[in-house]
Design a protein around this motif. Structure first.
Motif, PDB file in Angstrom:
ATOM      1  N   ALA A   1      -0.523  19.456   1.784  1.00  0.00           N
ATOM      2  CA  ALA A   1      -0.443  18.086   1.263  1.00  0.00           C
ATOM      3  C   ALA A   1      -1.728  17.322   1.528  1.00  0.00           C
ATOM      4  N   THR A   2      -2.080  16.478   0.575  1.00  0.00           N
ATOM      5  CA  THR A   2      -3.179  15.523   0.723  1.00  0.00           C
ATOM      6  C   THR A   2      -2.568  14.133   0.625  1.00  0.00           C
ATOM      7  N   CYS A   3      -2.934  13.275   1.556  1.00  0.00           N
ATOM      8  CA  CYS A   3      -2.359  11.935   1.622  1.00  0.00           C
ATOM      9  C   CYS A   3      -3.433  10.893   1.310  1.00  0.00           C
ATOM     10  N   ASP A   4      -3.541  10.511   0.049  1.00  0.00           N
ATOM     11  CA  ASP A   4      -4.476   9.474  -0.357  1.00  0.00           C
ATOM     12  C   ASP A   4      -3.728   8.150  -0.479  1.00  0.00           C
TER      13      ASP A   4
ATOM     14  N   THR B   1       0.858  -1.177   0.000  1.00  0.00           N
ATOM     15  CA  THR B   1       0.000   0.000   0.000  1.00  0.00           C
ATOM     16  C   THR B   1       0.895   1.227   0.000  1.00  0.00           C
ATOM     17  N   LEU B   2       0.558   2.170  -0.870  1.00  0.00           N
ATOM     18  CA  LEU B   2       1.383   3.370  -1.009  1.00  0.00           C
ATOM     19  C   LEU B   2       0.516   4.615  -0.941  1.00  0.00           C
ATOM     20  N   PHE B   3       1.146   5.712  -0.588  1.00  0.00           N
ATOM     21  CA  PHE B   3       0.481   7.011  -0.598  1.00  0.00           C
ATOM     22  C   PHE B   3       0.605   7.657  -1.975  1.00  0.00           C
ATOM     23  N   LEU B   4      -0.442   8.371  -2.356  1.00  0.00           N
ATOM     24  CA  LEU B   4      -0.394   9.322  -3.459  1.00  0.00           C
ATOM     25  C   LEU B   4      -0.454  10.680  -2.773  1.00  0.00           C
TER      26      LEU B   4
END
Length: 143
Positions: A110-113, A98-101
């Motif tokens: 910043a937005t951490c999706d 699982t990784l952040f976009l």
């Protein structure tokens, strides 16, 4: 004879802990390599134009230089930079795949999706699945 047994026991324990330490380091290295391979794969796969499955008037373009542009009805509504990463604003992932976009706007917010995956189905349709940090799922199809 007792000293010999004691020496053998100490040797066995030392070898055991050395092996255990090496095994943990090797596992950590393998996980890091797998995670980096996933980052590299997604960094290449995300480049292009994506249309929302929920609203075909919304499209997002990701460039190879790390730019993200959102359009609605073909009108540019936002420009940000992005990076695919394992950390985002103090958050760290514990799951290997699982990784952040991470998207960063012009004001450095910043937005951490989360990237759930980039998948190609049997008809060669490519989809991008993202879950927002608020838990909302978004699906996009690559044009």
């Amino acid at each position: 004879m007792k000293n010999n047994n004691k020496s053998n026991l100490i040797l066995i324990i030392t070898v055991f802990f050395a092996f255990l330490s090496y095994s943990c380091k090797a596992q950590s290295t393998i996980e890091q390599e797998q995670q980096q391979a996933q980052i590299n794969s997604y960094s290449v796969g995300i480049v292009g134009t994506w249309v929302s499955n929920d609203d075909p008037l919304w499209k997002t373009i990701y460039t190879s230089s790390g730019e993200k542009k959102d359009y609605y009805e073909n009108v540019l509504i936002s420009e940000e930079t992005y990076v695919i990463t394992t950390t985002c604003d103090g958050q760290t992932l514990t799951t290997t795949y699982t990784l952040f976009l991470k998207s960063i706007d012009s004001e450095n917010n910043a937005t951490c999706d989360f990237i759930n995956g980039i998948h190609t189905d049997s008809s060669a349709v490519i989809t991008l699945s993202i879950t927002t940090d608020g838990g909302k799922l978004f699906l996009f199809t690559k044009q």
